[in-house]
Design a protein around this motif. Structure first.
Motif, mmCIF file in Angstrom:
data_model
loop_
_atom_site.group_PDB
_atom_site.id
_atom_site.type_symbol
_atom_site.label_atom_id
_atom_site.label_comp_id
_atom_site.label_asym_id
_atom_site.label_seq_id
_atom_site.Cartn_x
_atom_site.Cartn_y
_atom_site.Cartn_z
ATOM 1 N N ARG A 75 0.837 -1.208 0.000
ATOM 2 C CA ARG A 75 0.000 0.000 0.000
ATOM 3 C C ARG A 75 0.869 1.254 0.000
ATOM 4 N NH1 ARG A 75 -3.886 -2.210 4.850
ATOM 5 N NH2 ARG A 75 -4.689 -4.044 3.732
ATOM 6 N N SER A 76 1.994 1.187 0.707
ATOM 7 C CA SER A 76 2.918 2.327 0.679
ATOM 8 C C SER A 76 3.500 2.525 -0.712
ATOM 9 C CB SER A 76 4.046 2.107 1.693
ATOM 10 O OG SER A 76 3.537 1.998 3.004
ATOM 11 N N LYS A 79 0.905 4.293 -2.698
ATOM 12 C CA LYS A 79 0.897 5.721 -2.373
ATOM 13 C C LYS A 79 2.100 6.426 -2.998
ATOM 14 C CE LYS A 79 -1.510 5.025 2.028
ATOM 15 N NZ LYS A 79 -1.422 5.144 3.508
ATOM 16 N N GLU A 140 8.669 10.054 2.333
ATOM 17 C CA GLU A 140 7.928 9.402 3.416
ATOM 18 C C GLU A 140 7.420 8.029 2.984
ATOM 19 O OE1 GLU A 140 4.857 12.068 4.479
ATOM 20 O OE2 GLU A 140 6.173 13.509 5.501
ATOM 21 N N CYS A 141 6.879 7.945 1.784
ATOM 22 C CA CYS A 141 6.392 6.655 1.281
ATOM 23 C C CYS A 141 7.549 5.680 1.065
ATOM 24 C CB CYS A 141 5.621 6.859 -0.020
ATOM 25 S SG CYS A 141 4.100 7.816 0.155
ATOM 26 N N SER A 144 8.454 4.271 4.483
ATOM 27 C CA SER A 144 7.430 3.349 4.962
ATOM 28 C C SER A 144 7.495 2.009 4.226
ATOM 29 C CB SER A 144 6.052 3.986 4.787
ATOM 30 O OG SER A 144 5.031 3.090 5.180
ATOM 31 N N ALA A 145 7.651 2.075 2.909
ATOM 32 C CA ALA A 145 7.718 0.833 2.130
ATOM 33 C C ALA A 145 9.013 0.076 2.406
ATOM 34 C CB ALA A 145 7.598 1.156 0.644
#
Length: 347
Positions: A75-76, A79, A140-141, A144-145
């Motif tokens: 999901r990251s 995004k 940021e993504c 996170s990923a």
């Protein structure tokens, strides 16, 4: 434009590009230079690498969409791909080129000219804000990923795909930091010039409750980059050139000691057969010597006991022929010539 994040508004419209006459155009020269430099940076290899890596992220996401769609890390990635698509729609280079084209060709404090309005300049600053914050969202993504897929990699899940995805995310994050830093530098140089542009009271781009930030901070560098920058560069000293004359002087001054001739060991001397002239005392001895040496020379390689192995073949044949010719008429002279030949060649 009442939204706090007005820079991310999809319906943000560019104000009409209107020019007004001003008396002082000197400030536009610096604006033209910094915009032109930023546009050149957008065509550098790192910008192209960013576009290629962003396309790779999209292809990897589309390929594994059915397999990983329920995973938080995927999901990251989705995004991240959405932020990259939004950045692609922004097209900052086109807006900067249009604004640069509206600047006067000649800029001087004593020379007036047509200058774009403040609304057009504020639109450029808002585009830079969007460019900067979109790269912030991309990083940021990426973090996170990467945190999720690194855990998968530690558990040995989907090794090939995970390794490729982490490498692409890491490269994208690094290139995004570079582009965000360049956009922040451009914004910080353009922001103080807002007051110099003419403003039309009835056509304001920003609302009364909206204000552009005075400064943008470049992305924080990692510890490795900071440590690398703080490390002083090593200055390599040039090598001293030594001429041939100086080398000769150094060799003459150096103490090389006394040269000692090394003699062969007694064991080695004992192994080597020595030639004795007494074996050629008579004509019969010479004939036996020729027969024995001829047989030994036929071997390959000739043995150590063959005294004439180093004599060339044509010389050995010539010596035999001369000995046979002189033998019938002058045997003593034939023996003397052959003996001198053998002694000179062997010793």
């Amino acid at each position: 434009m009442e939204n706090e994040f007005f820079w991310n508004d999809f319906k943000l419209k560019q104000p009409p590009l209107v020019t007004l006459l001003v008396k002082d155009t000197s400030f536009a020269k610096n604006v033209f230079v910094v915009i032109n430099r930023f546009l050149q940076q957008l065509s550098e290899p790192d910008a192209k690498d960013f576009e290629e890596t962003a396309a790779l992220i999209g292809r990897l996401m589309a390929r594994r969409k059915n397999s990983f769609r329920n995973m938080p890390g995927f999901r990251s990635v989705c995004k991240l791909n959405a932020a990259l698509c939004r950045l692609l729609r922004l097209d900052l280079a086109r807006d900067l080129e249009n604004f640069r084209g509206a600047l006067p060709d000649v800029c001087d404090e004593d020379l007036g000219g047509a200058m774009p309005t403040r609304s057009s300049f504020e639109f450029i600053l808002v585009r830079l804000l969007g460019f900067y914050h979109l790269h912030e969202r991309i990083r940021e993504c990426c973090l996170s990923a990467a945190a999720y897929f690194t855990q998968l990699l530690r558990n040995n899940f989907f090794m090939e795909f995970t390794t490729l995805l982490i490498a692409a995310i890491a490269k994208l994050s690094k290139l995004s930091s570079l582009q965000a830093g360049k956009s922040a530098t451009l914004y910080n140089k353009l922001r103080p010039q807002v007051a110099n542009y003419p403003q039309v009271q009835k056509h304001k781009f920003l609302a009364d409750n909206q204000e552009l930030p005075a400064r943008l901070e470049p992305p924080m560098r990692t510890n490795n980059q900071t440590q690398k920058d703080e490390t002083p560069d090593i200055v390599l000293k040039p090598k001293k050139v030594v001429t041939k004359v100086e080398k000769a002087k150094l060799v003459a001054k150096s103490d090389v000691g006394t040269i000692i001739a090394r003699k062969g060991t007694p064991v080695q001397d004992a192994k080597k057969p020595t030639f004795n002239e007494d074996v050629l005392a008579t004509v019969a001895d010479a004939q036996k010597f020729i027969e024995r040496e001829s047989q030994a020379r036929k071997l390959n390689p000739p043995p150590e006991s063959c005294f004439t192995r180093k004599i060339a073949k044509h010389e050995w044949l010539a010596a035999q022929t001369l000995f046979q010719r002189k033998l019938s008429k002058e045997p003593e002279k034939a023996l003397s010539i052959f003996r001198r030949f053998i002694v000179n060649k062997i010793k």
